[in-house]
Structures are given as structure tokens and as C-alpha cells.
Design a protein around this motif. Structure first.
Motif, PDB file in Angstrom:
ATOM      1  N   GLY A  19      -9.276   7.594 -16.124  1.00  0.00           N
ATOM      2  CA  GLY A  19      -8.355   6.546 -16.548  1.00  0.00           C
ATOM      3  C   GLY A  19      -7.058   7.031 -17.164  1.00  0.00           C
ATOM      4  O   GLY A  19      -7.003   8.080 -17.815  1.00  0.00           O
ATOM      5  N   SER A  20      -6.007   6.220 -16.966  1.00  0.00           N
ATOM      6  CA  SER A  20      -4.681   6.482 -17.513  1.00  0.00           C
ATOM      7  C   SER A  20      -4.191   5.223 -18.229  1.00  0.00           C
ATOM      8  O   SER A  20      -4.550   4.106 -17.844  1.00  0.00           O
ATOM      9  N   ALA A  21      -3.364   5.401 -19.271  1.00  0.00           N
ATOM     10  CA  ALA A  21      -2.829   4.257 -20.003  1.00  0.00           C
ATOM     11  C   ALA A  21      -1.450   4.609 -20.547  1.00  0.00           C
ATOM     12  O   ALA A  21      -1.076   5.793 -20.641  1.00  0.00           O
ATOM     13  N   PHE A  22      -0.686   3.565 -20.927  1.00  0.00           N
ATOM     14  CA  PHE A  22       0.654   3.742 -21.482  1.00  0.00           C
ATOM     15  C   PHE A  22       0.810   2.765 -22.637  1.00  0.00           C
ATOM     16  O   PHE A  22       0.517   1.575 -22.494  1.00  0.00           O
ATOM     17  N   ASP A  23       1.257   3.263 -23.791  1.00  0.00           N
ATOM     18  CA  ASP A  23       1.360   2.408 -24.982  1.00  0.00           C
ATOM     19  C   ASP A  23       2.779   1.932 -25.257  1.00  0.00           C
ATOM     20  O   ASP A  23       3.059   1.369 -26.318  1.00  0.00           O
TER      21      ASP A  23
ATOM     22  N   GLU B 294       0.864  -1.179   0.000  1.00  0.00           N
ATOM     23  CA  GLU B 294       0.000   0.000   0.000  1.00  0.00           C
ATOM     24  C   GLU B 294       0.897   1.225   0.000  1.00  0.00           C
ATOM     25  O   GLU B 294       1.839   1.317   0.793  1.00  0.00           O
ATOM     26  N   TYR B 295       0.620   2.141  -0.924  1.00  0.00           N
ATOM     27  CA  TYR B 295       1.422   3.355  -1.056  1.00  0.00           C
ATOM     28  C   TYR B 295       0.546   4.570  -0.771  1.00  0.00           C
ATOM     29  O   TYR B 295      -0.584   4.653  -1.227  1.00  0.00           O
ATOM     30  N   GLY B 296       1.109   5.536  -0.042  1.00  0.00           N
ATOM     31  CA  GLY B 296       0.365   6.748   0.266  1.00  0.00           C
ATOM     32  C   GLY B 296      -0.338   6.647   1.608  1.00  0.00           C
ATOM     33  O   GLY B 296      -0.115   5.701   2.363  1.00  0.00           O
ATOM     34  N   PRO B 297      -1.183   7.651   1.929  1.00  0.00           N
ATOM     35  CA  PRO B 297      -1.562   8.775   1.056  1.00  0.00           C
ATOM     36  C   PRO B 297      -0.414   9.742   0.808  1.00  0.00           C
ATOM     37  O   PRO B 297       0.575   9.733   1.534  1.00  0.00           O
ATOM     38  N   PHE B 298      -0.580  10.561  -0.226  1.00  0.00           N
ATOM     39  CA  PHE B 298       0.469  11.461  -0.672  1.00  0.00           C
ATOM     40  C   PHE B 298       0.040  12.918  -0.479  1.00  0.00           C
ATOM     41  O   PHE B 298      -1.143  13.240  -0.597  1.00  0.00           O
ATOM     42  N   PRO B 299       0.975  13.806  -0.191  1.00  0.00           N
ATOM     43  CA  PRO B 299       0.636  15.222  -0.008  1.00  0.00           C
ATOM     44  C   PRO B 299      -0.046  15.790  -1.244  1.00  0.00           C
ATOM     45  O   PRO B 299       0.413  15.587  -2.379  1.00  0.00           O
ATOM     46  N   GLY B 300      -1.148  16.493  -1.032  1.00  0.00           N
ATOM     47  CA  GLY B 300      -1.853  17.138  -2.128  1.00  0.00           C
ATOM     48  C   GLY B 300      -2.710  16.218  -2.975  1.00  0.00           C
ATOM     49  O   GLY B 300      -3.303  16.665  -3.958  1.00  0.00           O
ATOM     50  N   VAL B 301      -2.787  14.941  -2.602  1.00  0.00           N
ATOM     51  CA  VAL B 301      -3.596  13.984  -3.363  1.00  0.00           C
ATOM     52  C   VAL B 301      -4.812  13.608  -2.521  1.00  0.00           C
ATOM     53  O   VAL B 301      -4.681  12.945  -1.487  1.00  0.00           O
ATOM     54  N   ASN B 302      -5.983  14.042  -2.964  1.00  0.00           N
ATOM     55  CA  ASN B 302      -7.209  13.756  -2.229  1.00  0.00           C
ATOM     56  C   ASN B 302      -7.972  12.566  -2.778  1.00  0.00           C
ATOM     57  O   ASN B 302      -8.756  11.937  -2.068  1.00  0.00           O
ATOM     58  N   SER B 303      -7.759  12.264  -4.049  1.00  0.00           N
ATOM     59  CA  SER B 303      -8.459  11.156  -4.682  1.00  0.00           C
ATOM     60  C   SER B 303      -7.645  10.669  -5.865  1.00  0.00           C
ATOM     61  O   SER B 303      -6.933  11.462  -6.501  1.00  0.00           O
ATOM     62  N   ILE B 304      -7.745   9.386  -6.148  1.00  0.00           N
ATOM     63  CA  ILE B 304      -6.991   8.783  -7.249  1.00  0.00           C
ATOM     64  C   ILE B 304      -7.959   8.252  -8.292  1.00  0.00           C
ATOM     65  O   ILE B 304      -8.921   7.548  -7.978  1.00  0.00           O
ATOM     66  N   GLY B 305      -7.686   8.611  -9.554  1.00  0.00           N
ATOM     67  CA  GLY B 305      -8.468   8.107 -10.673  1.00  0.00           C
ATOM     68  C   GLY B 305      -7.722   7.002 -11.377  1.00  0.00           C
ATOM     69  O   GLY B 305      -7.524   5.912 -10.850  1.00  0.00           O
ATOM     70  N   GLY B 306      -7.243   7.291 -12.591  1.00  0.00           N
ATOM     71  CA  GLY B 306      -6.573   6.271 -13.388  1.00  0.00           C
ATOM     72  C   GLY B 306      -5.215   5.875 -12.845  1.00  0.00           C
ATOM     73  O   GLY B 306      -4.554   6.635 -12.143  1.00  0.00           O
ATOM     74  N   VAL B 307      -4.803   4.650 -13.226  1.00  0.00           N
ATOM     75  CA  VAL B 307      -3.497   4.107 -12.856  1.00  0.00           C
ATOM     76  C   VAL B 307      -2.914   3.396 -14.076  1.00  0.00           C
ATOM     77  O   VAL B 307      -3.624   2.668 -14.774  1.00  0.00           O
ATOM     78  N   THR B 308      -1.617   3.624 -14.346  1.00  0.00           N
ATOM     79  CA  THR B 308      -0.942   2.866 -15.388  1.00  0.00           C
ATOM     80  C   THR B 308       0.502   2.615 -14.985  1.00  0.00           C
ATOM     81  O   THR B 308       0.948   3.092 -13.918  1.00  0.00           O
ATOM     82  N   PHE B 309       1.240   1.860 -15.805  1.00  0.00           N
ATOM     83  CA  PHE B 309       2.594   1.427 -15.447  1.00  0.00           C
ATOM     84  C   PHE B 309       3.456   1.477 -16.700  1.00  0.00           C
ATOM     85  O   PHE B 309       3.054   0.965 -17.758  1.00  0.00           O
ATOM     86  N   ASP B 310       4.653   2.081 -16.590  1.00  0.00           N
ATOM     87  CA  ASP B 310       5.519   2.230 -17.765  1.00  0.00           C
ATOM     88  C   ASP B 310       6.738   1.318 -17.726  1.00  0.00           C
ATOM     89  O   ASP B 310       7.730   1.574 -18.402  1.00  0.00           O
ATOM     90  N   SER B 311       6.655   0.252 -16.952  1.00  0.00           N
ATOM     91  CA  SER B 311       7.692  -0.769 -16.726  1.00  0.00           C
ATOM     92  C   SER B 311       8.617  -0.406 -15.567  1.00  0.00           C
ATOM     93  O   SER B 311       9.303  -1.279 -15.026  1.00  0.00           O
ATOM     94  N   LYS B 312       8.613   0.860 -15.140  1.00  0.00           N
ATOM     95  CA  LYS B 312       9.410   1.285 -13.990  1.00  0.00           C
ATOM     96  C   LYS B 312       8.582   2.053 -12.969  1.00  0.00           C
ATOM     97  O   LYS B 312       8.723   1.849 -11.763  1.00  0.00           O
ATOM     98  N   ARG B 313       7.720   2.929 -13.461  1.00  0.00           N
ATOM     99  CA  ARG B 313       6.956   3.817 -12.589  1.00  0.00           C
ATOM    100  C   ARG B 313       5.459   3.551 -12.719  1.00  0.00           C
ATOM    101  O   ARG B 313       4.973   3.241 -13.799  1.00  0.00           O
ATOM    102  N   VAL B 314       4.772   3.685 -11.602  1.00  0.00           N
ATOM    103  CA  VAL B 314       3.310   3.672 -11.601  1.00  0.00           C
ATOM    104  C   VAL B 314       2.849   5.114 -11.735  1.00  0.00           C
ATOM    105  O   VAL B 314       3.205   5.961 -10.916  1.00  0.00           O
TER     106      VAL B 314
END
Length: 215
Positions: free
Chosen positions: A60-64, A11-31
Motif C-alpha cells: 500500500g501507498s498513501a499521501f497526507d 487504463e494505463y500501462g503496462p509500463f517498462p520494468g513493471v511486472n506487478s502493481i501494489g499500492g496506489v495513491t494520488f497527490d492531486s496531480k500524479r498517481v
């Protein structure tokens, strides 16, 4: 249908300034996760935010493999992750009621939240190529090893579902503990799913179940 309880790995967070999370994606190193007015890059090894892009990021978020795609209100924007520049924009199929976003087979897959639908979309024009019906709200979508999964969050119940992409039939369910929400979904291409945690401001890693061998 196979059914089991989700195994929460981290479990990661909560993070400063982040009140809600929408999309999530992954670029092989970073979420990457959307938090309304920006995209955030999370190092899943350390749990630290290692970069941000100031851009509307509502769902939503995505990575191609090269570019990020982000739902911003009623548009899907194509973004250079290095510069944050918007390279192109297409209409979102739900006109603002869209949720999850994924890249697969050279196309975008877009969840339509309360309409309980998932659309396959042409990334150049925004044209809907086909639609899959669900019987629950859709809050995230992802492909991994030819399997199609979507997250759902309705009332106090959340789960991850592996579905038949042709018929929408539910093949497998991962039930999340009560109060654990899913507001974005992405696979790391291996044995983890990354999920947004809605208004908890958290990102969670969930173990992807092993597929049973087929004969």
C-alpha cells in the motif's frame, strides 16, 4: 445494499520494468503506484511515467498532503516525494501481510490482506487504534467525502466496497469485470478511483458512483 457494475474510464500501462502493481495513491496531480523496488509517478492526463523513487514499495501507498507513505515488507515508511528521502518508519500492523494504505483523519488506514481486516494506525508510533473486519480479502483502502471504500480481490472476482467504518457493514458494491483485479485503491477526491491491476502491470481509473441524495 446498493450494487452496480464498475464503469472503467481509462487504463494505463503496462509500463517498462513493471511486472506487478501494489499500492496506489494520488497527490492531486500524479498517481503514485508501487512496483516492488520503486514508486512511480504517473500523469493521468498523458498516461506517462513522469518520475520514480527507488525505494522498497511492496504494497500500500498513501499521501497526507505533503508526504508519501509506503509499505515496505513489515514497515511503513514516510517519504519526502521531492527528494525520495525516508523521514521516518513505523511497524506495519500485519507484520508483512499488509496490503492497502490510506490517509484520513490524521491517521493511516492499513489493509491486512488474507486476515480480512483494516486497521486505523497512529502514524507516529504504529499503534493500532481500531480494527474493522471484512469478509473478503482486503487489497486497497481509501476515504473520500466521508465515505470509506476498500478493494477486494479473491479468486477471479474483484470489487470495490463502500463500508460503514464503525461496523464494517457493506453499504455498496461495484463489481469489476471477470479477470480485472484490484491491488491498490485511491480516490482522486472527486469522481474517480485509481486501482492497481496486480500482475497485469496496469493502473485503471474507475468512475466513482454518485451518492443518492438523503432526506
Amino acid at each position: 445494499m446498493k450494487q452496480s457494475t464498475a464503469d472503467l474510464l481509462a487504463e494505463y500501462g503496462p509500463f517498462p520494468g513493471v511486472n506487478s502493481i501494489g499500492g496506489v495513491t494520488f497527490d492531486s496531480k500524479r498517481v503514485w503506484f508501487a512496483s516492488g523496488d520503486r514508486l512511480n509517478a504517473l500523469d493521468p492526463g498523458t498516461g506517462e511515467i513522469v518520475g520514480t523513487i527507488d525505494i522498497p514499495a511492496h504494497a500500500g501507498s498513501a499521501f497526507d498532503g505533503r508526504h508519501l507513505f509506503q509499505i515496505a515488507a513489515d514497515r511503513i515508511q514516510k517519504i519526502d516525494p521531492e527528494t525520495g528521502s525516508i523521514l521516518a518508519s513505523i511497524p506495519a500492523p500485519g507484520g508483512g501481510s499488509d496490503s492497502g494504505l490510506a490517509w484520513a483523519e490524521g491517521t493511516l488506514w492499513v489493509g491486512q490482506y488474507r486476515e480480512r481486516k483494516i486497521h486505523q494506525v497512529d502514524p507516529e508510533t504504529g499503534a493500532i487504534l481500531r480494527t474493522i473486519e471484512s469478509n473478503r480479502f482486503v487489497t486497497g483502502v481509501t476515504w473520500v467525502d466521508g465515505d470509506f471504500w476498500h478493494g477486494t480481490w479473491e479468486g477471479d472476482d474483484s470489487e470495490l466496497r463502500r463500508i460503514d467504518p464503525e461496523t464494517g457493514e457493506v453499504l455498496e458494491r461495484l463489481d469489476l469485470p471477470p479477470g480485472v483485479s484490484v491491488s491498490g485503491l485511491e480516490s482522486d477526491g472527486a469522481d474517480r478511483f485509481f486501482c492497481g491491476g496486480g500482475d497485469t502491470g496496469k493502473v485503471r481509473a474507475i468512475r466513482r458512483p454518485a451518492r443518492e441524495a438523503t432526506r
